[in-house]
Design an enzyme around this catalytic site. Structure first.
Site: not given
Length: 281
Positions: A135, A149, A153
């Site tokens: 992660s 992004y 995650k």
């Protein structure tokens, strides 16, 4: 997990995946190193008797199934899966195209989902295994310029946290790895795509951010080889952590987020706690 184990690593052609593959091999494990271009993977990791290089595109379920079949065909099992493959679409939200936003989720969320879905039947049959998923500190702390992004995650974090109790009865564990800033290839053109400038309101901040990041590239404090060695050590422990803050900056980010959450819980405690139905008289 002190004996020789079979590792399957995605995104092993460059960056952190190469270091993890080398560290696992050096520790005496066998490695199935995968990537979209097998020749690049083989060149990056180097020759080894316990290495199998296989083509794998995490966004292609058929490719994933073929790679898992090849791994089991060669080594008979898969003990540690490392979901490492990923990329980075950077930019202010309004300037990231819907197509790029979806592509970010496709690679960083559905990629590991595809691979894990293919590997879990093998691990369930064994009644053992460890699913390691890379992660990021962006997986629990959002910031400007990384909305796509961070969304991918954050989704990975929720998925793995929910998956963990589902597969625990079969002897399968999970570990989320949340690195801070490491000297990898994440900020290179091969891994990072910047949104096209389209709105004047964001132009100056975009220029400042990209300039700062370009200056940071290759100067990050974290050593990926040390992370890889530590990861192999943790994977071999009796109780791998559910979450591992990788780097002193990641530890600091954990603490800052935890304190912020506690403060937010307390800020409106009385109001938040007053929302139940009134007891009937």
């Amino acid at each position: 997990m002190t004996d020789k184990k079979i590792w399957l690593i995605t995104g092993a052609g460059r960056g952190m995946g190469v270091d993890i593959a080398k560290a696992a091999l050096a520790a005496g494990h066998a490695v199935v190193a995968t990537g979209r271009t097998p020749d690049k993977v083989a060149a990056a990791v180097g020759a080894h008797d316990d290495l199998l290089v296989v083509a794998l595109d995490v966004t292609d379920p058929a490719s994933v199934q073929a790679a898992v079949k090849a791994a089991v065909g060669r080594f008979g099992r898969i003990d540690v899966l490392v979901n490492n493959a990923g990329n980075f679409y950077a930019g202010f939200f309004e300037e990231i195209s819907p197509e790029d936003f979806r592509a970010q989720i496709e690679t960083n969320l559905f990629g590991p989902v595809n691979v894990t879905r293919a590997v879990l039947p093998v691990m369930r049959a064994q009644r053992s295994g460890l699913v390691v998923t890379l992660s990021s500190t962006a997986g629990f702390t959002g910031q400007e310029f990384v909305s796509a992004y961070a969304a991918s995650k954050f989704a990975v974090e929720g998925w793995i946290e929910s998956l963990t109790p589902e597969i625990a009865p079969f002897g399968i564990r999970t570990m989320l790895v949340e690195p801070g800033f490491f000297r990898t290839e994440l900020l290179t053109p091969e891994s990072t795509s910047y949104a096209a400038l389209s709105l004047d309101d964001y132009a100056e901040r975009t220029k400042q951010t990209v300039t700062a990041w370009n200056g940071m590239n290759g100067q990050q404090g974290g050593d990926p080889a040390k992370l890889a060695n530590a990861l192999v050590q943790l994977a071999g422990s009796q109780e791998p952590p559910a979450r591992w803050a990788a780097g002193a900056d990641a530890v600091g980010a954990f603490e800052q987020k935890a304190n912020a959450m506690l403060a937010q819980a307390d800020a409106h405690r009385e109001l938040s706690s007053s929302l139940a139905y009134d007891d009937a008289s």
